[in-house]
Design an enzyme around this catalytic site. Structure first.
Site, PDB file in Angstrom:
ATOM      1  N   GLU A 499       0.859  -1.202   0.000  1.00 17.52           N
ATOM      2  CA  GLU A 499       0.000   0.000   0.000  1.00 17.52           C
ATOM      3  C   GLU A 499       0.887   1.242   0.000  1.00 17.52           C
ATOM      4  OE1 GLU A 499      -2.272   0.770   3.524  1.00 17.52           O
ATOM      5  OE2 GLU A 499      -1.171  -0.703   4.706  1.00 17.52           O
ATOM      6  N   GLU A 508       4.991   8.702  -3.491  1.00 13.42           N
ATOM      7  CA  GLU A 508       5.660   8.158  -2.304  1.00 13.42           C
ATOM      8  C   GLU A 508       6.588   7.005  -2.689  1.00 13.42           C
ATOM      9  OE1 GLU A 508       2.970   7.360   0.885  1.00 13.42           O
ATOM     10  OE2 GLU A 508       2.063   9.351   0.809  1.00 13.42           O
TER      11      GLU A 508
END
Length: 776
Positions: A499, A508
């Site tokens: 995730e 990210e």
């Protein structure tokens, strides 16, 4: 069927809904309401009331000064000088507003007869002095908000922008005097005939509002033009009131009723953290000054009247406050709309409302170790984890149906990369129980503190069924399958779950992290969840965020404020792009897929070993280009029918967690388990998911100053203005130098002037987030 709306509340529900703060304004009121009258207004169901700051005596005194000044100016022979009238201070005869306990419950209304836009110096000077005196005096009395009537004509109608600029300057000067008040500019939503201010000004120009009624078409953006000039002149200070016609509030039977678009607009505004106020004009109540009435009045709530900023606090009015005593049809209808508001969800009350338009720096998941409370916030979203669990279930079922080999003799091997506190581990075990397919789960986490938590979870929750590994996922060699005393032998993973997605999908470092762990994935049949994700952008107007970022840059000293991609729950915004053929409002910037092809992996390995000379951005920036395959760029064109301003780009992502390998839909496509935060897709793909807020790429526009060649750029930041029928061209890059990843972006505005010629009408600077890059 026509309805009249009761002001009585239903006691059947204690749901918390947005509270309407409704005030009353009487344009024929020339003196401050008495204690008795104020109490009557409150007891009628209103929460606040407007008051004139000065009386007709003051107006008459100013009119005499005006006439005298005109006579002196007309008789003056020296053209090199001008009359500069002086407005003397307010006297007790000029006002009935004085400091009282309940004064803070008043909203001051500046004199509507002044003309701040007048080209006549005498009129403009007197008007500016009157406004300053009224603001200064109301500020002294304790009035918290003052409504200032807006310009009566816009630049397009007047044929000149001088009046609007002059008005904006006068407001800015008044703000220096009103140190503790909010100034609210009263403008019509658009210049609809019949909404003009009826009070005569000190002078009336030849361009009277009557001429507007004969126009064949109404340009609905002229008021916006004026508002934009005013707000930018005031450094984008919020505080504007827009007026809508009360004629639109009645149905055929004469009862108050708003159309569906107006209701939806109100519903949207009332979900704002800083909710607007409603002001009903000239619709009662009828006030009396009977002494007997005064004893029945409760004015205790007057001192509790909140400022416009205080209205941001989510409160539910007491039932007694919302009960209408003395029926007012318009007020009752608004209370009816108040009861129709959707109740706040628990998530909105406790979390989401506070995050509206609040700038947050993106996470640095590789360089920083997150705290437990951050993980806890992520875990509070069941939708995301339900989707992940569904994806794992589908992968396991199809694994069994396709009779795929497993990396373990008796189970499918699942690795959760970046396990955090273990929510995906729990979902993987549940998916195994649901499908009846045995699994072996490995939890890989680099955060040493989260590692301790995972060990405890394995003891107390997972029953020792999970193998926990503390390491950076890119350094993990895979499941250890050799006996404890034998030389280390590492196996493969069948399903890799992560995730690592950010608000823009890749911001990210999900691509870099999954590339780094791909070597443990079974090469022929391994599955990555997610399997792909896409980034999408849309140009937006968001004055509140722009003002916040500008303040961080100029007052807070954050030199990178305009170069930072901010994570923010966008709320007070406008999508400026239109839906046009081949040019959507939200457009795809780029895509990533996992696992990578073997050819790409071989190229990466060759570059790392020095076997490839040259390369893209990475090698030219000092690296060997091993991460150049994760660089991206896009050039997108957005169509804008109406003129406006753009403050930045809103970024979103969509992800395919799992795509069926054996089924097909009626249209021939394969069913997918997806995540989406795109505004027009989230309800269809992952409704009510709140794990990710959008990302905001701000624009900076530096204007050139033609003092002497070569021109230089001025540091003052302004939004990018574009005219109607424009095209906004957005260019973005995802850059890397093998050590970090950053974005670069710019926007250019073009307009077609003929079928063959297009000219550039504006553009932003090249923004780049290299100084706040995500470290690998």
């Amino acid at each position: 069927m026509a309805h009249e709306y009761s002001g009585q509340d239903s006691d059947s529900s204690d749901d918390i809904r947005p509270a309407f703060h409704i005030g009353q304004h009487d344009s024929t009121r020339f003196e401050t309401v008495t204690n008795t009258q104020y109490g009557q207004i409150l007891n009628s169901g209103f929460r606040f009331v407007t008051t004139p700051i000065t009386t007709t005596h003051f107006q008459e005194r100013i009119a005499e000064l005006f006439d005298d000044s005109l006579l002196r100016a007309n008789s003056q022979q020296n053209v090199g000088s001008r009359i500069d009238p002086i407005v003397t201070p307010i006297t007790p005869k000029d006002t009935t507003l004085f400091p009282e306990v309940y004064t803070s419950g008043f909203v001051g209304y500046a004199s509507p007869w002044i003309d701040l836009c007048s080209p006549n110096h005498i009129v403009a000077s007197i008007s500016r002095q009157v406004l300053n005196l009224e603001v200064d005096y109301a500020n002294f009395c304790g009035v918290r908000s003052i409504i200032v009537p807006g310009p009566r004509e816009d630049s397009v109608q007047a044929g000149s922008g001088r009046g609007i600029a002059q008005y904006a300057r006068a407001i800015r000067e008044a703000l220096l005097l009103g140190t503790r008040v909010n100034l609210i500019i009263h403008l019509p939503m658009y210049r609809e005939p019949g909404l003009e201010e009826k009070v005569a000004q000190l002078s009336i120009s030849d361009n009277t509002p009557d001429k507007l009624q004969s126009a064949k078409e109404i340009d609905i953006f002229t008021s916006w033009d004026s508002w934009h000039v005013i707000r930018t002149s005031l450094e984008n200070t919020p505080g504007t009131a827009f007026q809508g016609s009360t004629d639109e509030m009645t149905n055929q039977a004469g009862h108050p009723s708003l159309g569906r678009p107006h209701q939806e607009l109100i519903h949207a505004y009332m979900r704002l953290k800083h909710t607007p106020y409603f002001l009903l004009c000239d619709v009662g109540p009828e006030l009396q000054d009977e002494p007997a009435v005064e004893q029945t009045i409760d004015t205790s709530s007057a001192s509790q009247f909140p400022t416009l900023e205080d209205a941001a606090v989510v409160t539910q009015p007491a039932k007694s406050d919302r009960r209408v005593r003395g029926h007012n049809a318009y007020l009752a209808y608004l209370r009816h709309l108040e009861r129709l508001q959707e109740p706040y969800t628990e998530l909105e009350l406790n979390t989401l409302t506070n995050f509206q338009d609040w700038l947050q720096s993106p996470l640095q998941p590789l360089s920083d170790n997150l705290e437990s409370v951050t993980y806890e916030v992520f875990e509070g979203d069941p939708v995301k984890y339900n989707q992940y669990e569904t994806a794992i279930e589908e992968a396991l079922r199809e694994w069994s149906e396709l009779k795929k080999p497993t990396s373990s003799p008796d189970a499918v091997v699942i690795a959760v990369a970046g396990s955090g506190r273990g929510p995906l581990v729990t979902r993987a075990l549940q998916a195994s129980e649901t499908t009846g397919i045995p699994v072996k789960v490995w939890a890989v986490e680099k955060n040493p503190n989260a590692y301790v938590y995972l060990l405890r979870q394995n003891q107390t929750v997972w029953g020792g069924r999970v193998t926990v590994v503390k390491t950076d996922m890119r350094a993990w060699k895979g499941p250890l399958i050799s006996p404890p005393d034998a030389p280390a032998v590492h196996g493969k993973v069948d399903i890799l779950v992560s995730e690592l997605l950010g608000s823009f999908g890749d911001n990210e470092l999900s691509p870099e992290c999954l590339d780094g762990i791909q070597h443990v994935l079974a090469p022929d049949h391994g599955i990555s969840i997610p399997s792909s994700y896409t980034a999408h952008v849309s140009p937006i107007s968001t004055p509140r965020l722009f003002a916040d970022i500008k303040n961080r840059r100029e007052q807070g000293g954050d030199v990178n404020a305009f170069n930072t991609p901010w994570v923010v729950r966008l709320f007070a915004l406008d999508f400026v792009a239109a839906r046009a053929p081949d040019h959507g409002r939200f457009q795809l910037a780029w895509e990533f897929e996992h696992p990578l092809s073997q050819a790409t992996m071989d190229t990466v390995a060759a570059r790392r070993s020095g076997g490839v000379v040259g390369g893209g951005g990475g090698s030219m920036a000092g690296g060997v280009g091993a991460n150049d395959h994760n660089a991206r760029e896009c050039h997108l064109t957005f169509v804008c029918k109406s003129r406006g301003v753009i403050h930045g780009l809103a970024g979103y992502f969509e992800a395919v967690l799992y795509e069926s390998q054996i089924e097909e839909n009626e249209d021939g496509n394969k069913p997918m388990v997806e995540l989406s935060i795109l505004p027009d897709m989230i309800d269809r793909k992952s409704k009510d998911m709140v794990s990710w807020f959008p990302i905001f790429f701000p624009l900076k526009v530096s204007y050139s100053s033609p003092i002497s060649p070569p021109y230089f750029l001025v540091g003052r930041r302004q939004p990018l203005y574009f005219p109607s029928d424009s095209e906004l061209e957005v260019t973005m890059w995802r850059q890397t130098d093998d050590a970090k990843v950053w974005y670069e972006w710019m926007v250019e505005a073009y307009r077609w002037v003929s079928e063959m010629e297009r000219i550039k009408v504006g553009g932003s600077d090249l923004c780049r987030s290299r100084d706040v890059a995500c470290l690998m």
